[in-house]
Design an enzyme around this catalytic site. Sequence first.
Site, PDB file in Angstrom:
ATOM      1  N   ASP A  22      15.403  10.038  -7.667  1.00 36.72           N
ATOM      2  CA  ASP A  22      15.398   8.605  -7.356  1.00 36.72           C
ATOM      3  C   ASP A  22      16.599   7.909  -7.987  1.00 36.72           C
ATOM      4  OD1 ASP A  22      12.814   9.802  -7.191  1.00 36.72           O
ATOM      5  OD2 ASP A  22      11.873   7.825  -7.226  1.00 36.72           O
ATOM      6  N   HIS A  39      17.010   4.297  -6.881  1.00 36.88           N
ATOM      7  CA  HIS A  39      16.357   2.980  -6.907  1.00 36.88           C
ATOM      8  C   HIS A  39      17.331   1.816  -7.131  1.00 36.88           C
ATOM      9  CE1 HIS A  39      12.136   3.438  -6.175  1.00 36.88           C
ATOM     10  NE2 HIS A  39      12.012   4.436  -7.039  1.00 36.88           N
ATOM     11  N   ASP A  94      14.019   7.582  -2.326  1.00 38.63           N
ATOM     12  CA  ASP A  94      13.961   6.376  -3.143  1.00 38.63           C
ATOM     13  C   ASP A  94      15.358   5.948  -3.570  1.00 38.63           C
ATOM     14  OD1 ASP A  94      11.259   6.453  -2.771  1.00 38.63           O
ATOM     15  OD2 ASP A  94      10.715   6.382  -4.878  1.00 38.63           O
ATOM     16  N   ASP A 124      15.129  -0.274  -3.432  1.00 39.73           N
ATOM     17  CA  ASP A 124      14.012  -1.000  -4.046  1.00 39.73           C
ATOM     18  C   ASP A 124      14.111  -1.002  -5.562  1.00 39.73           C
ATOM     19  OD1 ASP A 124      12.719  -1.959  -1.803  1.00 39.73           O
ATOM     20  OD2 ASP A 124      11.280  -0.319  -1.681  1.00 39.73           O
ATOM     21  N   ARG A 125      13.505  -2.022  -6.143  1.00 36.09           N
ATOM     22  CA  ARG A 125      13.438  -2.270  -7.587  1.00 36.09           C
ATOM     23  C   ARG A 125      14.804  -2.643  -8.161  1.00 36.09           C
ATOM     24  NH1 ARG A 125       8.484  -1.713  -9.541  1.00 36.09           N
ATOM     25  NH2 ARG A 125       7.006  -0.286  -8.564  1.00 36.09           N
ATOM     26  N   ASN A 170       9.141   7.647  -0.536  1.00 32.00           N
ATOM     27  CA  ASN A 170       8.109   6.691  -0.153  1.00 32.00           C
ATOM     28  C   ASN A 170       8.632   5.263  -0.083  1.00 32.00           C
ATOM     29  OD1 ASN A 170       8.170   7.059  -3.139  1.00 32.00           O
ATOM     30  ND2 ASN A 170       6.628   5.445  -3.127  1.00 32.00           N
ATOM     31  N   HIS A 171       9.768   4.984  -0.721  1.00 31.27           N
ATOM     32  CA  HIS A 171      10.338   3.643  -0.670  1.00 31.27           C
ATOM     33  C   HIS A 171      11.291   3.441   0.504  1.00 31.27           C
ATOM     34  CE1 HIS A 171       8.939   1.284  -4.151  1.00 31.27           C
ATOM     35  NE2 HIS A 171       8.618   2.480  -4.619  1.00 31.27           N
ATOM     36  N   HIS A 174      10.324  14.814  -1.719  1.00 34.82           N
ATOM     37  CA  HIS A 174      10.310  13.664  -2.623  1.00 34.82           C
ATOM     38  C   HIS A 174       9.068  13.634  -3.500  1.00 34.82           C
ATOM     39  CE1 HIS A 174      11.102   9.743  -4.257  1.00 34.82           C
ATOM     40  NE2 HIS A 174       9.860   9.392  -3.961  1.00 34.82           N
ATOM     41  N   ARG A 231      -1.843   7.100  -8.070  1.00 37.35           N
ATOM     42  CA  ARG A 231      -1.139   6.029  -7.356  1.00 37.35           C
ATOM     43  C   ARG A 231      -2.019   5.327  -6.336  1.00 37.35           C
ATOM     44  NH1 ARG A 231       4.568   6.811  -7.877  1.00 37.35           N
ATOM     45  NH2 ARG A 231       5.069   8.830  -8.791  1.00 37.35           N
ATOM     46  N   HIS A 265      10.236  11.235  -7.602  1.00 35.34           N
ATOM     47  CA  HIS A 265       9.083  10.348  -7.448  1.00 35.34           C
ATOM     48  C   HIS A 265       8.472   9.842  -8.745  1.00 35.34           C
ATOM     49  CE1 HIS A 265       5.933   8.582  -5.051  1.00 35.34           C
ATOM     50  NE2 HIS A 265       4.994   9.473  -5.317  1.00 35.34           N
TER      51      HIS A 265
END
Length: 510
Positions: free
Chosen positions: A255, A257, A284, A287-288, A316-317, A365, A413, A440
């Site tokens: 990730d 991110h 990923d 995001d964030r 997943n993002h 992922h 999660r 992840h």
Amino acid sequence: MLNYFWGKGPKGPEMGQEEKGKAGDSDTSVGSGSPAADPAEELKSAANEAFKDHKFAHAVDLYTQALEIRSDNAILYANRAFAHIKLEEYGSAVEDASKAIEIDPLYPKGYYRRGSAYVALGKFKDALKDFRQVAKIRPRDPDAQKKLKECEKAVQKLRFEEAIAQEEQDHPSVAETIDVSSMEVEPAYDGPRLEGDQLTLEFVKEMLETFKKQKKLHRRYAFQILLQIREMLKSTPTLVDVTIAPGAHFTVCGDVHGQFYDLLNIFELEGLPSLENPYLFNGDFVDRGSFSVEVIFTLFAFKCLYPTGLYLSRGNHESRSMNKIYGFDGEVKAKYSDNMAELFAEVFCALPLAHLLNNKVLVVHGGLFSQDGVKLDDIRKIDRFREPPDEGLMCELLWSDPKPGTGRSPSKRGVGVAFGEDVTKAFLEDNRLDLIVRSHEVKEEGYEIEHDGKLVTVFSAPNYCDQMGNKGAFIRFKSDMKPKYTKYSAVPHPNVRPMAYANNFLNFLS
């Protein structure tokens, strides 16, 4: 990451006495007598300190030990729910908050923690029920009323977007409505310029320098990259086979991110992507972090430049729902336009789901599956050209996590599955593989080896969200397929906070 808290107290887990006398908080100490005489109180205090130091996993362990002594304490469950939220273990947060509510139905923090976890999962309608309960318990609290109104707005917006999406299902792809040739590059634009349709290394390097200065790539070139990568990905298989020849190497990153400056640091350490220096970024990307646009255009540009020099797996993002909550959708709209955000959603649906290195190492992922007997051909046959479903093979590839021990259990999660060492071993044997590499999850050292050395997690966003303090890492493979790990620390970045473009209600809870 978010500071979910309730009321006027400190932004952290409930300390014990700061809200005495408020609804649901009449018993604010864990046990009777002085804290020093009560092992549960001592454990709670230690857990609170670990939380303040951002040692959230350790905090969970300490709250758990305290609950083994006092299993009827709502505060401990709510505090542990808070720590789970920080670890993005939203399923466990919902479970703990529900337990707190079961113990004390008038404890507002129980509803608040559960509502916050539901928001993080995108379950705004469930969150709304909990925030209504908070407002009911504290009818004179203006903060409770304000949060309820914001949640009602978020649900109303969600319903509107769902209605619009339903209406647009039969409409043509947004890609078909974009005419790059009509987009004039103004004389005042001082970023990289491209003659023709083919990206060049010089253009990409100039683009990186533009991004470092916090300037934008012209929308013509941005759309050009997106349209080109879309066509490339459409013809890419769901499971991509990669060959690492003798004498060659291959780097796998986890990730990122939206941490653009840390991505540049990876390239400083390992070199820019090229045919001789290939990478796989394992989902990923966005995001964030608030430089997600810069990250994704960097990765997409190198993919266009060197199709076999850079590989991309979906995380997943890379999904519409996550992007609307965690910032990427808002960032694209702020820096470019609504139709570019829609085009990104289409492109993400074309990303492959897994990579197979030299027929020995599978890179995904998230993780493995809720059923036995899944073969590589089953992955190859997944219909990936859609938003991720809530269950099934595609969902589990993107969302699942390993766990200690054996067997399977519900995911912390709230999505996917937690799978044990025996599940990993059986999958590898069934498919004649040696190793699974996945991402992840934040890891303190940037990577972690589990399941008797048969599974590795790699995470490449150091000091995740500017507060986790973790290292980043990447893995280099040669043709012998023995992993070599490189760890690194975060580098400085401009003063733009993480989640700056996130969903308004999510930021409202911060």
